[in-house]
Design a protein around this motif. Structure first.
Motif: not given
Length: 208
Positions: A180-181, A183-185
């Motif tokens: 999440q940090y 930004e890999q959903r």
């Protein structure tokens, strides 16, 4: 080079004998050096370290013990993290991780002993215990990365972290937060589903 070679010897008595022979042959005082309260980190590892870590000293009882050295580096990194010193916190935790990886690369027993199923089980158990050390180290690496809101060094270790999570699925929740940090959903959703599935299996969501 001799100090680094001796560091590879597991038996302390063997190390002491080799050092005594070295001093006798060359008239050196290496044994006196090792009796001092501390050793330079650079003399305890088999690889070159960043010059910014030259000040770190390791106690003689840790000499040749990569796991103990990794613990000391982890504690050092935690201290520097509290001081918000990302540079040293990052260098020390990365070195601690490498110490553990170096231990995992070693062959603990001779090849012929691998035919014994009990020996294999013991080796697997030992390897698993050593690998478990990495869980805390990677979590701390995640926190260090967030000090300045950047993805490094965390992103460089995600493949290793995923491989470790396959063996220790209890890491799934924190791995989900890591993605999440970053930004890999899709990865985040994958590991959070894994985490929630484990919670259901343990009955943590059962409020009946």
């Amino acid at each position: 080079m001799f100090v680094k070679a001796v560091a590879e010897m597991k038996q302390r008595l063997s190390r002491a004998i080799m050092i005594e022979m070295y001093d006798t042959s060359l008239g050196s005082n290496l044994s006196d050096v090792l009796k001092k309260p501390d050793l330079r980190l650079e003399n305890c590892l088999q690889w070159s370290i960043d010059s910014m870590l030259n000040w770190i000293e390791i106690s003689p009882d840790m000499f040749g013990d990569m796991i103990a050295i990794s613990h000391a580096l982890y504690e050092c990194s935690r201290l520097e993290y509290k001081r918000r010193n990302k540079v040293i916190a990052e260098l020390t935790i990365k070195t601690a991780i490498r110490c553990i990886k170096e231990v995992l690369l070693r062959k603990p027993l001779k090849e012929e002993s691998l035919n014994d199923s009990n020996s294999k089980a013991e080796i697997d158990a030992d390897q698993r215990t050593v690998k478990r050390e990495l869980i805390l180290y990677y979590i701390h690496l995640f926190f260090v990365s967030r000090l300045d809101f950047k993805v490094v060094p965390l992103i460089d270790y995600m493949d290793d972290i995923e491989n470790l999570c396959n063996e220790f699925p209890e890491m799934a929740g924190i791995v989900g937060h890591m993605f999440q940090y970053l930004e890999q959903r899709e990865k985040r959703q994958l590991y959070m589903r894994m985490f929630h599935s484990q919670c259901h299996e343990r009955g943590e969501y059962d409020h009946s």
